[in-house]
Scaffold this motif. Structure first.
Motif, short mmCIF file in Angstrom:
data_model
loop_
_atom_site.label_atom_id
_atom_site.label_comp_id
_atom_site.label_asym_id
_atom_site.label_seq_id
_atom_site.Cartn_x
_atom_site.Cartn_y
_atom_site.Cartn_z
N ALA A 24 -65.93 -33.80 -48.81
CA ALA A 24 -66.90 -33.31 -49.68
C ALA A 24 -66.31 -31.74 -50.11
O ALA A 24 -65.57 -31.22 -49.15
CB ALA A 24 -68.21 -33.20 -48.94
N ASN B 230 -69.26 -33.42 -54.57
CA ASN B 230 -70.40 -31.99 -54.59
C ASN B 230 -71.81 -32.75 -53.96
O ASN B 230 -72.75 -32.69 -54.78
CB ASN B 230 -70.68 -31.50 -56.05
CG ASN B 230 -69.33 -30.77 -56.25
OD1 ASN B 230 -68.91 -29.67 -55.72
ND2 ASN B 230 -68.78 -30.84 -57.55
N THR B 231 -71.85 -33.12 -52.88
CA THR B 231 -73.02 -33.58 -52.23
C THR B 231 -73.47 -32.79 -51.04
O THR B 231 -72.63 -32.32 -50.26
CB THR B 231 -72.58 -35.11 -51.74
OG1 THR B 231 -71.55 -35.00 -50.65
CG2 THR B 231 -72.29 -35.85 -52.89
N GLU B 232 -74.56 -33.07 -50.48
CA GLU B 232 -75.22 -32.58 -49.31
C GLU B 232 -74.57 -33.15 -48.09
O GLU B 232 -74.48 -32.31 -47.18
CB GLU B 232 -76.66 -32.61 -49.44
CG GLU B 232 -77.33 -31.70 -50.63
CD GLU B 232 -78.89 -31.62 -50.42
OE1 GLU B 232 -79.32 -32.33 -49.59
OE2 GLU B 232 -79.53 -31.33 -51.28
N GLY B 233 -74.41 -34.24 -48.11
CA GLY B 233 -73.72 -34.84 -46.94
C GLY B 233 -72.33 -35.32 -47.07
O GLY B 233 -71.44 -34.57 -47.73
N ASP C 73 -66.08 -28.01 -50.31
CA ASP C 73 -66.42 -27.03 -49.38
C ASP C 73 -66.70 -25.71 -49.99
O ASP C 73 -66.76 -24.79 -49.14
CB ASP C 73 -65.67 -26.99 -48.06
CG ASP C 73 -64.14 -26.43 -48.45
OD1 ASP C 73 -63.66 -26.12 -49.51
OD2 ASP C 73 -63.24 -26.73 -47.58
N ASP D 263 -72.15 -21.93 -56.45
CA ASP D 263 -71.19 -22.72 -55.63
C ASP D 263 -71.10 -22.11 -54.10
O ASP D 263 -71.57 -21.09 -53.89
CB ASP D 263 -69.67 -22.64 -56.20
CG ASP D 263 -68.96 -23.89 -55.78
OD1 ASP D 263 -69.60 -24.86 -54.98
OD2 ASP D 263 -67.64 -23.93 -56.23
N LEU D 264 -70.70 -22.90 -53.22
CA LEU D 264 -70.69 -22.75 -51.99
C LEU D 264 -70.25 -21.44 -51.56
O LEU D 264 -70.81 -20.82 -50.41
CB LEU D 264 -70.28 -23.92 -50.81
CG LEU D 264 -71.13 -25.40 -51.33
CD1 LEU D 264 -70.26 -26.45 -50.44
CD2 LEU D 264 -72.33 -24.98 -50.88
#
Length: 464
Positions: free
Chosen positions: A318, A306-309, A320, A132-133
């Motif tokens: 989205a 859970n997207t890139e954009g 983070d 995860d991010l």
């Protein structure tokens, strides 16, 4: 053609559309269980029932409550009329990098064939969370509450049918052969045929120490697959709720059927769960030490955020690594129609209105508290720290019980490629209550609990 006859023909054609929809009778190809928890020393138990005469392959998956990431997935092979059952209990992780973190362990005494699953005790796994991010938000404590889903992958054929049959002894004839068929990650037996549904499910949250149980039925989706299912290996994260048809069917309040074509399968599933408003009750009567909590769950949110954009509508942010928030408004009515709402003018000039509260996770809990009571760090019944506190100003007349409505006016809604769109968010969940009767006679058990599924309003918007 006569206009009335044309209307009937069009309706009959729409009824034959193989489009995903919620089956109010409780049977389907996909089952969604909106919430599980092992917080507050609770256990969650669940069942999956095959009501058909066909052997089936199903995929069971658990998703943590912050972002809906996978924490456990496995296959179960059900014989005709078979039942699979399992339980989640609290534990501390023994996995390197997550030692002693709070987590859940899955246990089952069920003899149905579940290759590779440690039935005596399978801990939830951190491997998706670890990617995860935000490195500071990768604890397995995220997995102590969340949601689960079951997907039919297909109906078994050939030798596999005999291998999973329980016969007269209650144990599958040759589960070892089923596992061997996957040892190279390439199914070595006859391919399953198309999923046909007929699954039903239920779950119940148990407080062992206080002798309480709260149960609910799983949400059943029918016609999820557009023909053949996706038959991947037991450890694969696919298929998921985006893997099915991109068409949806929703029965509206006026009796009409809204059929819509979407850009993706996940939008179709979200469409059938969309609500502009959620309704339920609350009670915090002091005499019986009443407590009420609302679970608001978004089982499709992870595939929107859970997207890139940017986030995919109807969600606005989205993920983070910590949150993905959407505003809501709350209005409470007591049983005598006194109201509690988020802003009321009481001075001239009035004070600025408070900001709308937000639901920032995949599974959220709103604890209903008496007026002017400080919010808790964790909720009293479910032990959740995924809390959202509605910002309310209470009328002095509001009493200890009543009902409420949650609305999602800031949501952009969902506009389909063709057909009918919907306002709101794809929300589900329930209200739980707990009472302790201090006036009960000596020696009488005086603990009670209830669970009531949210009701809701569907609001449509036309395609542009």
């Amino acid at each position: 053609m006569n206009k009335n006859l044309l209307t009937v023909v069009l309706l009959l054609l729409s009824l034959r559309v193989m489009a995903v929809h919620v089956n109010d009778r409780g049977l389907g190809e996909v089952l969604i269980y909106p919430y599980y928890t092992v917080n507050n020393y609770l256990n969650t138990m669940y069942t999956v029932v095959n009501t058909t005469e066909q052997a089936k392959a199903i995929k069971v998956s658990f998703h943590e409550g912050d972002a809906g990431l996978h924490v456990l997935t496995f296959h179960v092979y059900l014989s005709p009329y078979d039942v699979w059952s399992g339980a989640l209990v609290p534990t501390e992780s023994t996995i390197v990098g997550h030692l002693d973190e709070p987590t859940a362990v899955h246990v089952t005494p069920d003899t149905s064939c579940a290759p590779y699953l440690n039935k005596a005790g399978q801990e939830f796994l951190p491997y998706v969370i670890d990617e995860d991010l935000n490195p500071a938000n990768r604890s397995l404590a995220r997995a102590t509450e969340g949601y689960m889903q079951v997907m039919e992958l297909g109906e078994l054929t050939g030798n596999a049918v005999a291998f999973v049959d329980h016969g007269g002894v209650g144990v599958p004839a040759n589960c070892t052969a089923i596992q061997a068929a996957w040892d190279t990650l390439d199914w070595a037996l006859e391919e399953p045929t198309e999923p046909q549904g007929g699954l039903l499910g239920s779950a119940f949250i148990i407080n062992v120490a206080e002798g309480l149980s709260m149960s609910y039925d799983a949400i059943a989706l029918n016609d999820f697959w557009d023909g053949q299912g996706v038959f991947t290996d037991p450890g694969s994260l696919l298929p998921d709720l985006s893997s099915g048809t991109a068409e949806s069917k929703v029965l509206l309040a006026d009796g009409t059927l809204a059929v819509s074509q979407w850009s993706s399968g996940i939008e179709a599933v979200s469409a059938v769960l969309m609500k502009a408003e959620l309704y339920n009750e609350y009670a915090y009567d002091a005499f019986v030490n009443g407590k009420s909590e609302w679970v608001v769950s978004f089982p499709t949110k992870t595939l929107h955020t859970n997207t890139e954009g940017p986030a995919l509508a109807p969600f606005s942010q989205a993920w983070d690594g910590v949150q993905s928030c959407d505003e809501y408004t709350a209005m409470l009515y007591d049983r005598e129609t006194a109201t509690s709402h988020q802003y009321q003018c009481c001075a001239d000039p009035p004070p600025p209105p408070p900001e709308d509260p937000q639901l920032c996770l995949t599974t959220n809990v709103i604890e209903m508290l008496p007026p002017y009571t400080a919010a808790n760090e964790v909720s009293a019944i479910l032990g959740s720290d995924n809390l959202s506190e509605p910002a309310t100003y209470f009328d002095s007349r509001v009493t200890e019980n009543g009902w409420g409505v949650l609305s999602f006016p800031a949501s952009p809604g969902m506009v389909p490629v063709n057909g009918t769109g919907f306002r709101g968010l794809p929300a589900t969940g329930f209200m739980v209550q707990q009472f302790s009767n201090g006036g009960a006679g000596e020696g009488l058990l005086a603990q009670y609990a209830n669970l009531f599924i949210h009701k809701g309003r569907v609001a449509v918007m036309e395609a542009e």
